[in-house]
Design a protein around this motif. Structure first.
Motif, PDB file in Angstrom:
ATOM      1  N   SER A   1      32.105  33.158  37.792  1.00 42.03           N
ATOM      2  CA  SER A   1      33.600  33.703  38.711  1.00 42.03           C
ATOM      3  C   SER A   1      34.686  34.325  37.590  1.00 42.03           C
ATOM      4  O   SER A   1      34.774  33.900  36.670  1.00 42.03           O
TER       5      SER A   1
ATOM      6  N   ALA B   1      38.830  36.174  42.019  1.00 42.87           N
ATOM      7  CA  ALA B   1      38.285  35.542  43.124  1.00 42.87           C
ATOM      8  C   ALA B   1      36.712  35.913  43.353  1.00 42.87           C
ATOM      9  O   ALA B   1      36.167  35.479  44.537  1.00 42.87           O
ATOM     10  N   GLU B   2      36.114  36.662  42.634  1.00 42.22           N
ATOM     11  CA  GLU B   2      34.791  37.231  42.997  1.00 42.22           C
ATOM     12  C   GLU B   2      33.655  35.981  41.990  1.00 42.22           C
ATOM     13  O   GLU B   2      33.796  35.890  40.937  1.00 42.22           O
TER      14      GLU B   2
END
Length: 118
Positions: free
Chosen positions: A71, A74-75
């Motif tokens: 992570s 936000a990805e």
């Protein structure tokens, strides 16, 4: 800083560098470092977690073994052996180990918190 065992180590023989338990299912070895850069080997059991965190260091990591859900911000992406990733300073990031594996992390500047009290 020169008194630390891996400071400026030119040849990093894995068998000569001890593991440090970081979290359940996660251990690391500081392979070598100087005032500007540091390389760290991190071994994860399946299910091991590198909790979400951030730091002012630039980080580049290489997946030497295993499968990880990484992570960054936000990805999330699934990365496997041979893949890598870049984390800019102060970006929230973390790792979930899906299949036991090893990450090789490079930090600049060095992670002084990894070598304090050694």
């Amino acid at each position: 800083m020169n008194h630390l065992p891996t400071f400026g180590l030119q040849y990093m023989l894995d068998e000569n560098i001890p593991w440090e338990q970081v979290e359940p299912g996660v251990k690391r070895k500081v392979l070598s470092f100087d005032e500007r850069i540091m390389m760290v080997k991190v071994a994860f059991d399946a299910g091991g977690v590198g909790a979400l965190h951030h730091h002012h260091h630039t980080q580049i990591s290489y997946v030497a073994e295993g499968v990880f859900e990484i992570s960054i911000g936000a990805e999330k992406k699934i990365l496997r052996q041979g893949d890598g990733y870049y984390i800019p300073p102060n970006e929230i990031h973390g790792a979930l180990c899906l299949e036991a594996g090893i990450l090789v992390d490079v930090f600049s500047p060095i992670r002084e918190d990894f070598i304090q009290d050694k």
